[in-house]
Write an enzyme that holds these catalytic residues in place. Structure first.
Site, short mmCIF file in Angstrom:
data_model
loop_
_atom_site.label_atom_id
_atom_site.label_comp_id
_atom_site.label_asym_id
_atom_site.label_seq_id
_atom_site.Cartn_x
_atom_site.Cartn_y
_atom_site.Cartn_z
N GLU A 182 -71.90 102.62 -12.33
CA GLU A 182 -71.38 102.58 -13.69
C GLU A 182 -72.40 102.84 -14.78
OE1 GLU A 182 -71.68 99.83 -11.63
OE2 GLU A 182 -72.32 98.08 -12.74
N GLU A 213 -65.36 101.97 -12.28
CA GLU A 213 -66.59 102.30 -13.02
C GLU A 213 -66.32 102.33 -14.51
OE1 GLU A 213 -69.02 101.95 -11.13
OE2 GLU A 213 -67.92 102.25 -9.26
N ALA A 221 -69.91 104.41 -6.11
CA ALA A 221 -70.22 105.01 -7.41
C ALA A 221 -71.02 104.02 -8.23
CB ALA A 221 -68.94 105.36 -8.15
N GLU A 230 -79.42 100.43 -9.86
CA GLU A 230 -79.00 99.09 -9.46
C GLU A 230 -79.38 98.89 -7.98
OE1 GLU A 230 -74.83 98.16 -9.95
OE2 GLU A 230 -75.17 96.07 -9.48
N1 0A1 Z 1 -72.35 98.65 -9.22
C1 0A1 Z 1 -71.72 99.62 -8.38
C2 0A1 Z 1 -72.04 99.55 -6.95
C3 0A1 Z 1 -73.41 99.94 -6.54
C4 0A1 Z 1 -74.31 98.98 -6.20
C5 0A1 Z 1 -75.57 99.30 -5.73
C6 0A1 Z 1 -75.87 100.64 -5.60
O1 0A1 Z 1 -77.09 101.02 -5.11
C7 0A1 Z 1 -77.91 100.08 -4.56
C8 0A1 Z 1 -74.98 101.62 -5.96
C9 0A1 Z 1 -73.74 101.26 -6.43
C10 0A1 Z 1 -70.22 99.38 -8.46
O2 0A1 Z 1 -69.80 98.23 -8.40
O3 0A1 Z 1 -69.47 100.32 -8.53
ZN ZN Z 2 -68.66 97.43 -9.65
#
Ligand code: 0A1
Ligand code: ZN
Length: 892
Positions: free
Chosen positions: A270, A304, A268, A127
């Protein structure tokens, strides 16, 4: 290497559905630290609605392209074109198979996006666009497909090979190599892909779902961390049960895996069935995690896990919808947290975080709507606005629709959109349909940036026995949005009679009186008036109960009324807000009158009543928040121009005054709430420790002559947990300089083999309320343990310094700013995400008084002039410097 590609802006209005769909995807990894080969076999087809024959554009960055095969035929390089952002192939049939072979170098990938090395492990972060740093693909969240992943690697170096879904085969290969094949039966977007390989030890547990299925739980960590996972595993199982009971959501795979890595840009991730965690949010032992860490681990584990339904099963159509999964999931993890930690302090801490980070963001040059309409680098939009303000919007929905109505809406959302990539609109439609409720105006919360202010005028009319609240809502302009429309919001209130009891708040014209207790006033217009009838004397109004909307409130309270609310309000937030207002008033008066003729004693006396009160264990959590003075950032927000040194000095002076005036009582409070040994991270014990350590913190303000020095030394010596040890150390650091503190060296040794403890050693010194903290931070940037490749270490030292220590960072000679901008310059070439985030601390230069604002701007200009800047940093710096129309308007 910084990604120096052209900074082009991406707009929500330009969204187009994909022209090609991916029917299935097979990935083959041949792992090597320096040269990993990736073979990607995709079955593609033209989307049904597409009538022409468009070119296929696959996203891919920093890849070494080795081979492209179309339906089994090797393509020569004239058949496709490659640029720094991707690969384009024209003249394709309606259905075809592409095989693409690329190579990447995980070891040299310091950005921690894509496939990278963390210690001896290899892991991924996809992500938002990390997948395109692994292979050429349609790297957008509305492309969902089934992944089958084969991982091949040297057995000794990488004995554990993991990916999403279920392990369907594994075995050995020639040359001491082995392989594992993982298949994920659920369609997913590429940002949820994950791969991990390394020498890891696996802790196993299991969970029986509500339908009786057994889910195996695997936590994979490095051997030395084996004994630090119990808390996270227990938390995971609690979150799984909670989502079943609260929302009827069951986990869908037979295996749930969590991996802890030391080098990670965020908290973290997910990834479907294979969450990757920053080790800070998994590993806990009393010696290396504080109470707050235990609480945060439980929160992030829940977050997560809860994404499995809000994010994974139902995902985002495009990145402008980020808050669809993040705001909603933060709301859900907060709901989970509220029952796991029922003391009244938790909600207050959520509000404090929002006010200290989100409100300033919303009032500065980086302000953006919860649903941004444009971005240059999406990684810059994982913000407190998208996450925490996004969660507050969902909280308001729950208040407006009622708990049951909200649940009904969620049920429709799950039923309608399972397996789809959807929009914020889809969520609002589900809520609106379930409740036959018009959310048209409410939607503005997603479109308008800025924190609204409610100016509430209270008036008492003895002749008619009426109490009137007149409300005007306002929102200052934000970049690109000069005109703001009124928002629809719930204002929860109660009216208290002179005994301090809540009495029915009956509106004029209402036949059936509202039941006693809170009632929700719906605000829709710019101006509103609510007339309450039947009062013998003026009631005291408790406003914005539970922080029912993310707004600022001003009201014409009498100070005595605020003290009355501190004594009687049952709502933990409103009671806390009342004492904050009293404290703020005192601080602002002291700032205006530094010579000391400000003699108002009401706040000091109210504080004393709270210190003397016998707080039960159940009340301790809320009580500890009542005793904390308004945060420096929040004080700054109330001023036309921020003078960080004056704020810090005044707040410290008041802290000392309180400590002097109530020294004996604070000592008694300290003694009363000693935590039982051995340490246990139970909510009631955490709350008492917090209260006790707040008392200690006040006593430390008395310096060498007060009892703080001895108490801190004793506490440091006998502590059996990190919370008490750190509280003692930070008290000591306020009294004695770091160089003269043997305890600090002792603490360093404790962290010798524990990177998380070592982070604490750095953070503690960066947070010290001491005149030479800035110099100390500069020295620490040259410490052999200051590893710029590790985001936790960078955040511990520089993040703490720049974002959490106003007086140290804002030096009148600009030393702090220069230090930060040098570090940003270095970091930008290795990890742009981390560099851009640090740069946020300079962004609000316009709000500061002279010389701070000029000195901050000078550093921004230096950063703007760098010959090589990442897209991430460029967006933050350019937005911070842009001369917008808003500058001409009065500073907020
Ligand atoms: N989706 C994850 C947060 C997250 C977003 C970006 C990252 O790398 C660019 C890593 C983690 C969450 O909301 O926990
Ligand atoms: Zn999140």
């Amino acid at each position: 290497m910084a990604d120096n590609s052209l900074a082009k802006t991406i707009y929500l209005k330009d969204y187009q559905p994909p022209a090609f769909l991916v029917e299935s995807l097979k990935l083959h990894f041949s792992l090597d630290q320096e040269r990993t080969l990736v073979t990607n076999t995709m079955q593609l087809k033209r989307a049904p609605k597409v009538t022409n024959n468009p070119p296929l554009r696959l996203d891919g960055r920093q890849l070494e392209l080795l081979r492209v095969t179309l339906d089994g035929n090797l393509l020569d390089s004239g058949r496709y074109s490659v640029d720094p952002e991707g690969l384009v192939i024209e003249n394709l049939p309606t259905k075809f198979t592409l095989e693409i072979v690329t190579a990447v170098n995980p070891k040299s990938n310091t950005s921690l996006e894509g496939l990278y090395a963390s210690g001896s492990m290899l892991c991924t972060q996809c992500e938002a666009h990390g997948f395109s740093r692994i292979t050429y693909f349609l790297d957008r969240p509305d492309i969902l497909t089934c992944f089958t992943t084969t991982i091949e690697a040297p057995q000794k170096k990488y004995p554990v090979l993991l990916s999403n879904g279920n392990l369907i085969n594994k075995g050995t290969l020639a040359g001491d190599r082995h392989f594992a094949i993982w298949q994920d039966p659920f369609k997913k977007p590429a940002y949820l892909f994950a791969l991990v390989a390394g020498r890891l030890t696996t802790l196993e547990d299991s969970f029986i779902t509500m339908s009786g299925r057994e889910v195996t739980i695997h936590f994979h960590v490095e051997e030395q961390n084996r004994d630090k996972c119990n808390h996270a595993i227990t938390a995971l199982k609690k979150a799984m049960r909670w989502d079943e009971e609260e929302y009827g959501r069951e986990y869908d795979l037979d295996l749930y895996q969590v991996v802890a890595v030391d080098d990670f840009n965020f908290g973290a991730m997910e990834n479907k069935g294979l969450n990757i965690f920053n080790s800070k949010y998994v590993l806990a032992q009393p010696e290396s995690a504080t109470d707050s860490d235990y609480e945060a681990i439980e929160g992030v584990i829940a977050h997560e896990y809860l994404h499995n339904w809000t994010g994974n099963r139902i995902t985002c159509r495009d990145w402008f919808q980020l808050s669809l999964k993040e705001g909603l999931t933060v709301f859900r993890d907060q709901q989970y947290g509220a029952q796991a930690y029922p003391g009244g302090g938790r909600r207050i801490r959520e509000v404090r975080r929002l006010r200290n980070f989100q409100f300033p963001e919303d009032a500065g040059p980086l302000a953006h709507p919860v649903q941004p309409k444009e971005y240059v680098e999406i990684n810059n939009f994982y913000t407190t606005t998208v996450y925490e303000k996004g969660a507050e919007i969902i909280h308001m929905l729950q208040i407006l629709l009622g708990k049951e109505g909200f649940k009904k809406g969620m049920q429709i959302y799950f039923d309608r959109h399972d397996g789809q990539a959807v929009t914020i609109e889809d969520l609002l439609n589900a809520m609106s349909d379930a409740n036959d409720y018009d959310l048209g105006q409410f939607r503005r919360w997603y479109d308008q940036a800025g924190t609204p202010t409610l100016a509430i005028t209270q008036s008492w009319h003895a002749q008619t026995s009426e109490f009137i609240l007149s409300i005007i809502q306002n929102c200052s302009p934000t970049p690109g949005q000069t005109e703001k429309q009124p928002l629809h919001l719930p204002l929860a209130i109660a009216l208290l009679n002179s005994d301090g009891n809540e009495q029915a708040a009956t509106l004029a014209g209402e036949l059936v009186p509202d039941s006693p207790g809170s009632r929700v006033l719906e605000i829709k217009d710019k101006k509103a008036e609510f007339r309450f009838q039947g009062w013998g004397c003026k009631p005291v109004v408790s406003l914005l109960r539970g922080f029912s909307a993310p707004v600022q409130i001003t009201s014409n309270y009498d100070k005595k009324e605020l003290a009355f609310l501190v004594a009687h309000d049952r709502d933990p937030f409103s009671r806390w807000e009342a004492i904050q207002k009293l404290a703020l008033n005192k601080i602002l008066n002291l700032m205006k009158d530094p010579e000391g003729s400000e003699t108002d004693k009401l706040f000091i006396e109210t504080f004393g009543i709270l210190v003397k009160k016998k707080w039960s264990a159940a009340e301790a959590d809320g009580a500890s928040e009542l005793l904390i003075l308004p945060d420096e950032i929040y004080i700054g927000e109330q001023l036309n121009e921020i003078d960080p040194q004056a704020i810090s000095k005044t707040r410290q002076t008041l802290r000392k005054t309180l400590a002097q005036r109530w020294q004996q009582e604070l000592e008694a409070l300290y003694n009363e709430h000693q935590s039982p040994a051995p340490y246990e991270p139970l909510p009631a014990e955490m709350a008492q420790r917090r209260l006790k350590n707040i008392a200690l913190n006040y006593l430390a303000a008395l310096g060498l002559k007060g009892p703080g020095l001895d108490l801190c030394r004793q506490q440091y010596l006998k502590a059996d947990n990190l919370t008490d040890r750190l509280a003692a150390l930070s008290g000591l650091l306020e009294i004695i300089t770091a160089e003269e503190l043997p305890e600090l060296d002792e603490f360093y040794l404790r962290g010798k083999n524990n990177p998380l403890l070592k982070d604490r050693w750095f953070a503690l010194q960066a947070a010290a309320q001491h005149p030479n903290t800035a110099q100390r931070v500069e020295e620490l940037t040259r410490h052999p343990d200051f590893k710029r490749s590790n985001p936790n270490r960078v955040r511990a030292l520089l993040g703490t310094f720049a974002a959490a220590n106003q007086s140290a960072f804002h030096q009148p000679d600009g030393f702090g700013y220069q230090l930060l901008s040098r570090e940003i310059t270095t970091l930008d070439s290795s990890n742009p995400m981390v560099a851009a985030r640090l740069a946020g601390s300079l962004s609000r230069w316009r709000r500061f008084s002279s010389p701070f604002s000029t000195l901050m701007r000078e550093e921004l200009e230096k950063l703007a002039a760098l010959p090589q800047r990442s897209r991430d940093l460029r967006e933050i710096i350019d937005k911070s410097l842009v001369t917008s129309q808003n500058d001409k308007l009065k500073k907020i």
